[in-house]
Design a protein around this motif. Structure first.
Motif, short mmCIF file in Angstrom:
data_model
loop_
_atom_site.label_atom_id
_atom_site.label_comp_id
_atom_site.label_asym_id
_atom_site.label_seq_id
_atom_site.Cartn_x
_atom_site.Cartn_y
_atom_site.Cartn_z
N THR A 1 0.90 -1.24 -0.10
CA THR A 1 -0.09 0.01 -0.15
C THR A 1 0.78 1.15 -0.14
O THR A 1 1.85 1.08 0.52
CB THR A 1 -0.83 0.23 1.54
N GLU A 2 0.25 2.28 -0.43
CA GLU A 2 1.16 3.58 -0.32
C GLU A 2 1.46 3.91 0.93
O GLU A 2 2.55 4.39 1.16
CB GLU A 2 -0.12 4.65 -0.89
N GLY A 3 0.82 3.63 2.00
CA GLY A 3 1.02 3.95 3.37
C GLY A 3 1.98 3.17 3.80
O GLY A 3 3.16 3.72 4.51
N VAL A 4 2.33 1.97 3.38
CA VAL A 4 3.59 1.04 4.14
C VAL A 4 4.83 1.44 3.49
O VAL A 4 5.57 1.73 3.96
CB VAL A 4 3.08 -0.39 3.83
N ILE A 5 4.56 1.86 1.82
CA ILE A 5 5.92 2.18 1.45
C ILE A 5 6.31 3.47 1.88
O ILE A 5 7.46 3.86 2.18
CB ILE A 5 5.72 2.10 -0.04
N GLU A 6 5.52 4.55 1.80
CA GLU A 6 5.76 5.77 2.18
C GLU A 6 6.28 5.99 3.77
O GLU A 6 7.12 6.61 4.06
CB GLU A 6 4.39 6.87 2.30
N ALA A 7 5.87 5.11 4.50
CA ALA A 7 6.26 5.09 5.96
C ALA A 7 7.86 4.58 6.08
O ALA A 7 8.34 4.84 7.11
CB ALA A 7 5.58 4.04 6.84
N ALA A 8 8.29 3.88 5.28
CA ALA A 8 9.70 3.47 4.86
C ALA A 8 10.65 4.46 4.24
O ALA A 8 11.83 4.34 4.34
CB ALA A 8 9.69 2.11 4.48
N VAL A 9 10.13 5.52 3.56
CA VAL A 9 10.87 6.45 2.91
C VAL A 9 11.35 7.52 3.68
O VAL A 9 10.63 8.19 4.73
CB VAL A 9 10.09 7.00 1.73
N THR A 10 12.62 7.98 3.79
CA THR A 10 13.27 8.97 4.43
C THR A 10 13.93 9.89 3.36
O THR A 10 13.85 9.60 2.14
CB THR A 10 14.24 8.45 5.55
N PRO A 11 14.61 11.11 3.62
CA PRO A 11 15.45 11.54 2.98
C PRO A 11 16.58 10.95 2.27
O PRO A 11 16.90 11.41 1.30
CB PRO A 11 15.83 12.90 3.68
N ALA A 12 16.85 9.91 2.92
CA ALA A 12 17.93 9.17 2.35
C ALA A 12 17.70 8.16 1.32
O ALA A 12 18.63 7.53 0.73
CB ALA A 12 18.66 8.43 3.54
N THR A 13 16.08 7.90 1.24
CA THR A 13 16.02 6.82 0.28
C THR A 13 16.15 6.97 -1.16
O THR A 13 16.04 8.12 -1.77
CB THR A 13 14.46 6.55 0.31
N ARG A 14 16.97 6.37 -1.82
CA ARG A 14 17.20 6.37 -3.23
C ARG A 14 16.37 5.58 -4.20
O ARG A 14 16.22 5.67 -5.41
CB ARG A 14 18.75 6.14 -3.46
N VAL A 15 16.42 3.92 -3.74
CA VAL A 15 15.78 3.18 -4.55
C VAL A 15 14.76 2.20 -3.73
O VAL A 15 14.68 2.28 -2.69
CB VAL A 15 17.22 2.10 -4.82
N LEU A 16 13.67 1.85 -4.74
CA LEU A 16 12.54 1.06 -4.24
C LEU A 16 12.92 -0.18 -4.78
O LEU A 16 12.70 -0.20 -6.23
CB LEU A 16 11.39 1.83 -4.40
N LEU A 17 12.82 -1.40 -4.28
CA LEU A 17 12.92 -2.68 -4.90
C LEU A 17 11.57 -3.32 -4.92
O LEU A 17 10.82 -3.59 -3.89
CB LEU A 17 13.82 -3.83 -3.91
N LEU A 18 11.16 -3.72 -6.13
CA LEU A 18 9.97 -4.53 -6.39
C LEU A 18 10.17 -6.00 -6.79
O LEU A 18 11.23 -6.06 -7.74
CB LEU A 18 9.21 -3.81 -7.19
N ASN A 19 9.36 -6.85 -6.56
CA ASN A 19 9.60 -8.23 -7.24
C ASN A 19 8.25 -8.97 -7.30
O ASN A 19 7.47 -9.05 -6.43
CB ASN A 19 10.46 -9.11 -6.05
N SER A 20 7.86 -8.97 -8.68
CA SER A 20 6.63 -9.64 -8.88
C SER A 20 6.70 -10.54 -10.23
O SER A 20 7.28 -9.96 -11.02
CB SER A 20 5.27 -8.49 -9.08
N PRO A 21 6.26 -11.69 -10.19
CA PRO A 21 5.87 -12.34 -9.11
C PRO A 21 6.71 -12.44 -8.05
O PRO A 21 8.09 -12.50 -8.43
CB PRO A 21 5.56 -13.73 -9.78
N ASN A 22 6.21 -12.69 -6.57
CA ASN A 22 7.25 -12.71 -5.65
C ASN A 22 7.87 -13.84 -5.07
O ASN A 22 7.18 -14.79 -5.06
CB ASN A 22 6.36 -11.87 -4.40
N ASN A 23 9.15 -13.79 -4.84
CA ASN A 23 9.86 -14.73 -3.97
C ASN A 23 10.02 -14.16 -2.43
O ASN A 23 10.73 -13.34 -2.58
CB ASN A 23 11.00 -15.10 -4.56
N PRO A 24 9.26 -14.77 -1.71
CA PRO A 24 8.64 -16.08 -1.34
C PRO A 24 7.31 -16.09 -1.20
O PRO A 24 6.55 -17.16 -1.13
CB PRO A 24 9.12 -16.40 0.02
N THR A 25 6.54 -15.02 -1.53
CA THR A 25 4.83 -14.92 -1.09
C THR A 25 4.21 -15.40 -2.20
O THR A 25 3.11 -15.96 -1.99
CB THR A 25 4.42 -13.64 -0.73
N GLY A 26 4.66 -15.37 -3.51
CA GLY A 26 3.83 -15.85 -4.63
C GLY A 26 2.69 -14.70 -5.03
O GLY A 26 1.93 -15.20 -6.00
#
Ligand code: PMP
Ligand code: GLU
Length: 390
Positions: A155-180
């Motif tokens: 969700t936008e909330g979950v990702i946004e909460a992890a972002v700080t001024p030092a954030t440069r990269v967001l890693l995505l993985n779909s289809p996902n290992n391990p969740t499927g």
């Protein structure tokens, strides 16, 4: 003290998945009769036409360096595939980098993007090597904890909460290992909103793209935000080519050129005859890929149904990949590491502990269905016996 490992390695463990492979081999050498569902690799042979192409290339003397970006014919085939399958339009000349494995593509991407002090947001649970690679690059991995109760939705909330001024990269993985799980349109929208807001680079690991079920669409962020997205893919999973070590990175020319420097000064290029085989894989092997998918589809049904009939185990149907990621918190052994250890000792069934994929996987284990129906049935019977014997 001069003789010591670099301080940044203190944050890095051995790869849990690779270490487990070693452990299974050692136990088998002592005569243990294990059913191994920890393997993150297809149990099929590489399609025949791919092997033939490599053998012909070897016989033709294609055993020297290739251009560091990769053979032009393979880059053309990759650019054509990205455009046709994913809506990603990149130039074969400067928008594609052929790498010896998707792992190296991820590593070159992260190393070329990150400085000490930078942060990378990684949805958790996430594949074992992401956080380690970020640490190896001298930067800091920051987990965005996904909620198992929502089926690990982004969700936008979950990702946004992890972002700080030092954030440069967001890693995505779909289809996902391990969740499927596979990223759906609303989740992609959330990711793009946050990435645009903070001018983040998205690294999208799409290595399980071809292993997906129920005609679910595969969405690539680069189709919408190409200027900030690096797409990683490879041949290991789709074409049963794990030992060939072949993958690629695609994106805007400036980011690809930065990753090229890492490749040139570390491995130069992927093996030339392997690249020739990869070109054949992309151009001729769709039928073989489809055949493997139909086997995975039947195995998914068998494993998920079986897991849900075990006492205290609940398992969502994976939308893609060849992993089931059941919640084992109702079994009386609620920690994924303890549960995996118990099943190895008591049932001789090998699975990957959920906590290896970060805090988000604590009540889970990962079982691979890149294994025969016979192995899956045996594993389920053994687990059932161990669970009911408690
Ligand atoms: N990404 C994910 C999510 C994976 O599971 C794997 C499997 N090792 C890789 C990347 C790397 O694949 P390879 O290096 O074999 O191309
Ligand atoms: N990616 C696979 C896995 O998750 C293979 C092992 C590895 O490279 O991590 O098990």
């Amino acid at each position: 003290m001069a003789k010591r490992a670099a301080h940044r390695l203190a944050a890095v463990e051995r790869s849990a998945t690779v270490a487990l492979l070693d452990r299974v081999q050692q136990l088998r050498a002592t005569g243990a009769a294990l059913v191994d569902l920890s393997r993150g690799e297809p149990d099929f042979v590489t399609p025949g036409e791919v092997t033939e192409a490599a053998v012909a290339a070897l016989r033709a003397g294609r055993t020297h360096y290739s251009p560091s970006r990769g053979l032009p014919a393979l880059r053309e085939a990759i650019a054509a595939k990205l455009s046709a399958d994913n809506g990603i339009v990149v130039g074969a000349a400067d928008g594609v980098l052929v790498t010896p494995s998707a792992k190296l593509a991820l590593y070159a991407a992260l190393t070329s993007l990150l400085d000490p002090g930078d942060e990378v947001v990684i949805p958790s649970p996430g594949w074992v090597s992401y956080a380690a690679m970020v640490s190896l690059a001298g930067a800091a991995p920051v987990p965005a904890l996904l909620d198992p109760a929502t089926g690990f939705r982004i969700t936008e909330g979950v990702i946004e909460a992890a972002v700080t001024p030092a954030t440069r990269v967001l890693l995505l993985n779909s289809p996902n290992n391990p969740t499927g799980r596979m990223t759906d349109a609303a989740e992609l929208d959330a990711v793009l909103t946050v990435a645009r807001r903070h001018d983040l680079v998205i690294i999208s690991d799409e290595i399980y793209e071809h292993i997906r079920y129920d005609d679910r669409p595969h969405l690539s962020p680069a189709a919408y935000f190409l200027e900030n997205t690096l797409t990683v893919n490879g041949f290991s999973k789709s074409h049963a080519m794990t030992g060939w070590r072949l993958g690629y990175l695609a994106g805007p020319a400036d980011l690809v050129s930065a990753a090229l420097k890492v490749q040139e000064h570390s491995v130069s290029c992927a093996a030339t005859f392997t690249q020739i085989a990869g070109t054949t894989a992309l151009e001729d092997s769709r039928p073989a890929v489809e055949e493997m998918l139909s086997a995975y589809t039947a195995r998914r049904a068998l494993l998920v149904e079986g897991l849900n009939s075990l006492p205290g185990v609940t398992c969502a149907r994976p939308e893609g990949s060849f992993y089931a990621f059941p919640d084992i918190s109702g079994t009386g052994v609620p920690d994924g590491s303890d549960f995996a250890e118990w099943m190895l000792d008591d049932a001789g069934v090998v699975m990957t502990p959920g906590p290896a994929f970060g805090a988000g996987g604590h009540a889970h284990v990962r079982l691979s269905f890149a294994a025969s129906e016979n192995e899956l049935t045996q594993a389920l019977e053994r687990m059932d016996k161990a669970l009911r014997g408690r």
